[in-house]
Design an enzyme around this catalytic site. Structure first.
Site, short mmCIF file in Angstrom:
data_model
loop_
_atom_site.label_atom_id
_atom_site.label_comp_id
_atom_site.label_asym_id
_atom_site.label_seq_id
_atom_site.Cartn_x
_atom_site.Cartn_y
_atom_site.Cartn_z
N CYS A 51 47.05 13.72 -5.51
CA CYS A 51 47.94 12.69 -4.53
C CYS A 51 49.09 12.07 -5.34
O CYS A 51 48.58 11.31 -6.23
CB CYS A 51 46.98 11.83 -3.77
SG CYS A 51 48.20 10.51 -2.60
N ASP A 58 43.11 16.24 -4.94
CA ASP A 58 43.08 16.96 -3.61
C ASP A 58 42.51 18.40 -3.82
O ASP A 58 42.83 19.20 -4.87
CB ASP A 58 44.30 17.19 -2.80
CG ASP A 58 45.01 15.73 -2.39
OD1 ASP A 58 44.21 15.20 -1.60
OD2 ASP A 58 46.19 15.40 -2.69
N VAL A 73 52.82 40.12 -8.84
CA VAL A 73 52.40 38.99 -9.71
C VAL A 73 51.20 39.22 -10.20
O VAL A 73 50.30 40.16 -9.68
CB VAL A 73 52.25 37.78 -8.77
CG1 VAL A 73 51.10 37.51 -7.86
CG2 VAL A 73 51.97 36.73 -9.91
N HIS A 92 50.46 18.03 -0.12
CA HIS A 92 49.91 19.30 0.20
C HIS A 92 51.07 20.21 0.57
O HIS A 92 51.10 21.34 0.24
CB HIS A 92 48.84 19.13 1.57
CG HIS A 92 47.80 18.31 1.23
ND1 HIS A 92 47.38 17.90 0.08
CD2 HIS A 92 46.88 17.96 2.16
CE1 HIS A 92 46.49 17.15 0.20
NE2 HIS A 92 46.06 16.86 1.41
#
Length: 151
Positions: A51, A58, A73, A92
């Protein structure tokens, strides 16, 4: 088309973990089937970030789905890239958008979507979703449709 081993520098080698956000670790390789439209999906159940206000960790599952064009990728580089968020402070919603934009820059996919399924904090779950469809193609309309028809 370049030799696969010449395109990749991480696979099959000792792993060095970055301690902060490191988009430079992402690697791509040539898609052997660029004429086909098909899905590639990664489920990354152990994503962590911090955070940016409290510094508390988180936790999330990050789901990445894309329709490749010329480049794809490489999964170990993706793992190391996602791990680099471990000490990175971002909300987020920022994490999901940053991941999507970095992968677009790397691969220029026909379509991509990234979902974050974050563990509840303070009794609230946050599930940010971002997507992109290449402008001027059917994938642009697909992106709009999928975004507007999300729950």
């Amino acid at each position: 088309m370049a030799e696969l081993k010449d395109q990749l520098s991480l696979l099959g080698r000792k792993t060095e973990y970055k301690q902060d956000y490191a988009p430079e670790v992402l690697e791509a390789f040539d898609n052997k089937h660029p004429e086909n439209d098909y899905w590639v999906r990664f489920n990354c159940p152990e994503f962590t970030s911090l955070c940016p206000i409290t510094g508390q960790p988180d936790f999330a599952e990050i789901r990445i789905s894309y329709i490749p064009d010329i480049k794809m990728v490489e999964s170990k580089s993706l793992k190391l890239y996602l791990f680099s968020f471990r000490n990175h402070g971002a909300f987020h919603e920022d994490c999901v958008n940053i991941i999507m934009k970095d992968l677009i820059k790397l691969m220029n996919p026909k379509y991509i979507e990234v979902t974050g399924i974050f563990t509840p904090r303070g009794g609230i779950s946050i599930y940010p979703y971002a997507n992109y469809g290449r402008p001027g193609t059917k994938f642009e309309q697909m992106a709009e449709h999928r975004l507007m028809n999300r729950e």
